[in-house]
Design an enzyme around this catalytic site. Sequence first.
Site, mmCIF file in Angstrom:
data_model
loop_
_atom_site.group_PDB
_atom_site.id
_atom_site.type_symbol
_atom_site.label_atom_id
_atom_site.label_comp_id
_atom_site.label_asym_id
_atom_site.label_seq_id
_atom_site.Cartn_x
_atom_site.Cartn_y
_atom_site.Cartn_z
ATOM 1 N N SER A 1 -2.965 -2.898 -2.774
ATOM 2 C CA SER A 1 -3.544 -2.016 -1.757
ATOM 3 C C SER A 1 -4.949 -1.523 -2.066
ATOM 4 C CB SER A 1 -2.629 -0.818 -1.549
ATOM 5 O OG SER A 1 -2.458 -0.122 -2.766
ATOM 6 N N HIS B 1 1.625 -3.402 2.429
ATOM 7 C CA HIS B 1 0.343 -3.538 3.141
ATOM 8 C C HIS B 1 0.205 -4.904 3.812
ATOM 9 C CE1 HIS B 1 -1.918 0.124 2.034
ATOM 10 N NE2 HIS B 1 -1.066 0.136 1.026
ATOM 11 N N LYS C 1 2.929 1.778 7.828
ATOM 12 C CA LYS C 1 1.549 1.289 7.774
ATOM 13 C C LYS C 1 1.294 0.485 9.057
ATOM 14 C CE LYS C 1 1.586 1.500 2.725
ATOM 15 N NZ LYS C 1 1.212 2.911 2.583
HETATM 16 C C1 LIG Z 1 2.715 -1.465 -2.401
HETATM 17 C C2 LIG Z 1 3.099 -0.144 -1.818
HETATM 18 N N1 LIG Z 1 4.393 0.218 -1.845
HETATM 19 C C3 LIG Z 1 4.806 1.379 -1.328
HETATM 20 C C4 LIG Z 1 3.913 2.255 -0.749
HETATM 21 C C5 LIG Z 1 4.423 3.545 -0.178
HETATM 22 O O1 LIG Z 1 4.813 3.378 1.152
HETATM 23 P P1 LIG Z 1 5.577 4.577 1.858
HETATM 24 O O2 LIG Z 1 4.528 5.526 2.325
HETATM 25 O O3 LIG Z 1 6.373 3.961 2.956
HETATM 26 O O4 LIG Z 1 6.457 5.178 0.808
HETATM 27 C C6 LIG Z 1 2.566 1.924 -0.694
HETATM 28 C C7 LIG Z 1 1.630 2.864 -0.069
HETATM 29 O O5 LIG Z 1 0.515 3.018 -0.321
HETATM 30 C C8 LIG Z 1 2.139 0.699 -1.240
HETATM 31 O O6 LIG Z 1 0.863 0.350 -1.249
#
Ligand SMILES: Cc1ncc(COP(=O)(O)O)c(C=O)c1O
Length: 408
Positions: free
Chosen positions: A195, A229, A259
């Site tokens: 990300s 992402h 997202k």
């Molecule tokens: C790879 C990854 N996993 C999980 C998340 C977290 O997602 P959530 O907001 O649904 O917990 C993110 C958020 O930035 C992310 O980049």
Amino acid sequence: MPCDRVNRLLKSYVDELTTGHSRKGLETVFEKVVEPTVDKGPRFRLKAMGDRNFLRMNSNSYLGLSLQRDIIVAEEDAVRACGTGPGAVRFISGTWAMHTELEQTLAAFHQREAAMLFSSAYATMMGVLPALITDSTAVISDALNHNCIINAISLGKPTVKSIYPHLEMIQLESALAEAVTTCDRAIIVTDGIFSMRGDHAPLKEIMALAGEYDVRFSENVLVVVDDSHGVGAFGKHGRGTEEYTDSPQVDLLIGTLGKAFGVNGGYVTGPASIIDYLREVSPFYIYSNPITPGEAAAAHRAVNVVDSDKGQQLLTTLRQRTHEFEQGVKQLGFETIASEHPVVPLMIRDTGRTTALVRHLFNNNILATGITYPVVPEGDEEIRFQVSADHTEDDIAEVLDALGRFTD
Ligand SMILES: Cc1ncc(COP(=O)(O)O)c(C=O)c1O
């Protein structure tokens, strides 16, 4: 006061962050959205910023779905029908039809047997990975994996933990070869899209290595991918990194509804037997509320939109805007990491300059995220831009114009 000494310690910790300009708690406060016009995408009003309209280049809503009318209406209708909160955890008091219908739709979207919702993608990773780690499991993980993977590995306490340098398949293979001698099970875990950089894991190669070593582990080599992402924003039909890299299906795919789908919540999808098992053992699922029925209904609508002609048009627009922006920043002489993904990092490689450029953009009513040490190593400071399908050509030109006017 029984906690006066600990209070003092914690306060001095926060004070140091304030002095070092790295306090996360000092958040931008959004107050409302200003509707898009023909040549301008949506703008945002911030608390204490009067009638200034900000262009947002730091939202994860890559397709602009969080503001889409029919998705908002789907949530409103469900709230009226079912109320606001889910009421209780699913196994104690039952679940809403919206949850089970969304799980079926997500499984179908990813062509898997089953899917299971969690309150967020973070909670999904925490709920899935430790549940698969036994006393004889090696976990093999990319060095730049998301914080949820790092913490899920800590919670799972594997006997063998190997961290390979970012995207380095030779070291990943060495870790597998080493684990063969000590472990019955191996789990390779990686982000799909990383990300902070917008680059992606070579899933096809990872799956090939997993396949090659699988017979040497009595309990298989599993590949677990968090493509939070990627799904909805990457790949011809928005299926994410698996689709983009033309990879065989990974064993467990974790995604977020918060997202590209524009709502909130997380999920895992894969074989029904593993999902059934996780429903029995995963504490983040068993003992924690699911997303609300309204969120589930909105997310269901969002998945259907991604799967429609409209979703295809949005993905095409997203790729086009990303290309325009990426080309533009390169022409201005900025360093970036080339990718079709809408995360476009400007590698500034200096904390002072990163902060100054973020301030310059803010003064020009543009919101972008500066990422500095200790979130990234010193020398990797960057500004992360996130392009969205609801940005117009003029919006992209406006940001490039502001970037072009920046002087140190
Ligand atoms: C790879 C990854 N996993 C999980 C998340 C977290 O997602 P959530 O907001 O649904 O917990 C993110 C958020 O930035 C992310 O980049």
